[in-house]
Design a protein around this motif. Structure first.
Motif, PDB file in Angstrom:
ATOM      1  N   CYS A 298       1.975  -3.189   2.232  1.00 42.56           N
ATOM      2  CA  CYS A 298       2.549  -1.909   2.119  1.00 42.56           C
ATOM      3  C   CYS A 298       2.785  -1.552   3.651  1.00 42.56           C
ATOM      4  O   CYS A 298       2.555  -2.014   4.755  1.00 42.56           O
ATOM      5  CB  CYS A 298       1.557  -0.957   1.509  1.00 42.56           C
ATOM      6  N   GLU A 299       3.536  -0.216   3.436  1.00 46.62           N
ATOM      7  CA  GLU A 299       3.703   0.473   4.828  1.00 46.62           C
ATOM      8  C   GLU A 299       2.536   0.838   5.623  1.00 46.62           C
ATOM      9  O   GLU A 299       2.352   0.723   6.894  1.00 46.62           O
ATOM     10  CB  GLU A 299       4.671   1.807   4.562  1.00 46.62           C
ATOM     11  N   SER A 300       1.430   1.390   5.041  1.00 48.08           N
ATOM     12  CA  SER A 300       0.045   1.571   5.648  1.00 48.08           C
ATOM     13  C   SER A 300      -0.548   0.369   6.296  1.00 48.08           C
ATOM     14  O   SER A 300      -1.047   0.598   7.696  1.00 48.08           O
ATOM     15  CB  SER A 300      -0.830   2.080   4.688  1.00 48.08           C
TER      16      SER A 300
ATOM     17  N   ILE B 180      -1.083   0.123  10.475  1.00 49.82           N
ATOM     18  CA  ILE B 180      -2.402  -0.237  10.955  1.00 49.82           C
ATOM     19  C   ILE B 180      -2.272  -1.408  11.971  1.00 49.82           C
ATOM     20  O   ILE B 180      -2.938  -1.364  13.017  1.00 49.82           O
ATOM     21  CB  ILE B 180      -3.477  -0.715   9.906  1.00 49.82           C
ATOM     22  N   GLU B 181      -1.570  -2.477  11.542  1.00 49.62           N
ATOM     23  CA  GLU B 181      -1.178  -3.746  12.499  1.00 49.62           C
ATOM     24  C   GLU B 181      -0.583  -3.147  13.715  1.00 49.62           C
ATOM     25  O   GLU B 181      -0.813  -3.545  14.897  1.00 49.62           O
ATOM     26  CB  GLU B 181      -0.462  -4.613  11.827  1.00 49.62           C
ATOM     27  N   GLU B 182       0.524  -2.357  13.574  1.00 52.09           N
ATOM     28  CA  GLU B 182       1.069  -1.785  14.808  1.00 52.09           C
ATOM     29  C   GLU B 182       0.056  -1.107  15.823  1.00 52.09           C
ATOM     30  O   GLU B 182       0.293  -1.026  16.835  1.00 52.09           O
ATOM     31  CB  GLU B 182       2.195  -1.037  14.302  1.00 52.09           C
ATOM     32  N   ASN B 183      -0.906  -0.249  15.029  1.00 49.14           N
ATOM     33  CA  ASN B 183      -1.879   0.439  15.766  1.00 49.14           C
ATOM     34  C   ASN B 183      -2.811  -0.413  16.526  1.00 49.14           C
ATOM     35  O   ASN B 183      -2.941  -0.080  17.816  1.00 49.14           O
ATOM     36  CB  ASN B 183      -2.405   1.334  14.985  1.00 49.14           C
ATOM     37  N   ALA B 184      -2.957  -1.134  15.955  1.00 45.55           N
ATOM     38  CA  ALA B 184      -4.131  -2.432  16.391  1.00 45.55           C
ATOM     39  C   ALA B 184      -3.346  -3.011  17.571  1.00 45.55           C
ATOM     40  O   ALA B 184      -4.154  -3.219  18.854  1.00 45.55           O
ATOM     41  CB  ALA B 184      -4.281  -3.390  15.489  1.00 45.55           C
TER      42      ALA B 184
ATOM     43  N   ASN C 273      -9.727  -7.321   1.360  1.00 47.49           N
ATOM     44  CA  ASN C 273      -8.547  -6.653   1.634  1.00 47.49           C
ATOM     45  C   ASN C 273      -8.221  -6.454   3.048  1.00 47.49           C
ATOM     46  O   ASN C 273      -9.098  -6.841   3.798  1.00 47.49           O
ATOM     47  CB  ASN C 273      -8.317  -5.166   0.844  1.00 47.49           C
ATOM     48  N   GLN C 274      -7.174  -5.882   3.524  1.00 49.39           N
ATOM     49  CA  GLN C 274      -6.757  -5.882   4.912  1.00 49.39           C
ATOM     50  C   GLN C 274      -7.785  -5.295   5.736  1.00 49.39           C
ATOM     51  O   GLN C 274      -8.605  -4.273   5.336  1.00 49.39           O
ATOM     52  CB  GLN C 274      -5.399  -4.971   5.076  1.00 49.39           C
ATOM     53  N   THR C 275      -8.094  -5.873   6.967  1.00 51.75           N
ATOM     54  CA  THR C 275      -9.239  -5.592   7.869  1.00 51.75           C
ATOM     55  C   THR C 275      -9.060  -5.874   9.404  1.00 51.75           C
ATOM     56  O   THR C 275      -8.162  -6.762   9.378  1.00 51.75           O
ATOM     57  CB  THR C 275     -10.623  -5.838   7.262  1.00 51.75           C
ATOM     58  N   LEU C 276      -9.769  -5.066  10.011  1.00 54.57           N
ATOM     59  CA  LEU C 276      -9.725  -5.734  11.455  1.00 54.57           C
ATOM     60  C   LEU C 276     -11.220  -5.895  11.836  1.00 54.57           C
ATOM     61  O   LEU C 276     -12.225  -5.324  11.885  1.00 54.57           O
ATOM     62  CB  LEU C 276      -9.529  -4.352  12.266  1.00 54.57           C
TER      63      LEU C 276
ATOM     64  N   ILE D 239     -10.831   1.704  10.425  1.00 55.25           N
ATOM     65  CA  ILE D 239      -9.239   1.636  10.712  1.00 55.25           C
ATOM     66  C   ILE D 239      -8.486   2.519   9.675  1.00 55.25           C
ATOM     67  O   ILE D 239      -7.366   3.046  10.037  1.00 55.25           O
ATOM     68  CB  ILE D 239      -8.811   0.243  10.864  1.00 55.25           C
ATOM     69  N   TRP D 240      -8.908   2.733   8.365  1.00 58.52           N
ATOM     70  CA  TRP D 240      -8.156   3.108   7.553  1.00 58.52           C
ATOM     71  C   TRP D 240      -8.109   4.813   7.683  1.00 58.52           C
ATOM     72  O   TRP D 240      -7.155   5.626   7.357  1.00 58.52           O
ATOM     73  CB  TRP D 240      -8.595   3.025   6.268  1.00 58.52           C
TER      74      TRP D 240
END
Length: 144
Positions: free
Chosen positions: A46-48, A52-56, A96-99, A118-119
């Motif tokens: 999704c866009e979020s 988050i990947e871009e922010n990281a 789910n998505q995580t860092l 991160i969320w």
């Protein structure tokens, strides 16, 4: 005579202790410490998740340029639903998505942390970057 001989032997004990301390410090300084920063995402995003990947990526690039160049820090983005990456979800206990940040010493993982906030910071780049910086600094500077 025995007393003088004993004093001589006792004089070597501090020298031996100093040599031992120097050698153990040398061994520690020879350790190769790296930190992996891994963003795990699903195949369909999704866009979020993309944000988050871009922010990281941007945070790591801005904060740790030197460490990225000398490979002290490695950033990876991985699809955890791909067969070759599925084991990470179990290893790091996520669904789910995580860092994840993972500290490696001489190629062996010794510590890891899920950056679960991160969320919360996904729409605030400066807070996201500061959160990541603090967590990376803590991990790099920890004794284990």
């Amino acid at each position: 005579m025995k007393l003088k001989k004993h004093r001589r032997i006792g004089g070597y004990i501090p020298l031996i202790a100093i040599v031992f301390l120097l050698m153990s410090g040398y061994a520690r300084s020879a350790e190769k410490v790296t930190l992996q920063i891994m963003y795990f995402h699903a195949t369909i995003r999704c866009e979020s998740c993309l944000h988050i990947e871009e922010n990281a990526k941007n945070s790591v690039g801005l904060l740790f340029e030197k460490e990225l160049k000398d490979s002290t820090i490695i950033f990876r983005s991985l699809d955890f639903l791909e067969p070759e990456n599925e084991h990470f979800a179990e290893k790091y206990d996520f669904t789910n998505q995580t860092l994840i940040i993972s500290k490696m010493v001489n190629g062996k993982e010794i510590k890891w942390k899920n950056l679960d906030k991160i969320w919360e910071f996904s729409n605030d780049f400066e807070s996201f970057k500061e959160y990541l910086r603090k967590e990376v600094d803590l991990m790099l500077n920890s004794n284990n």
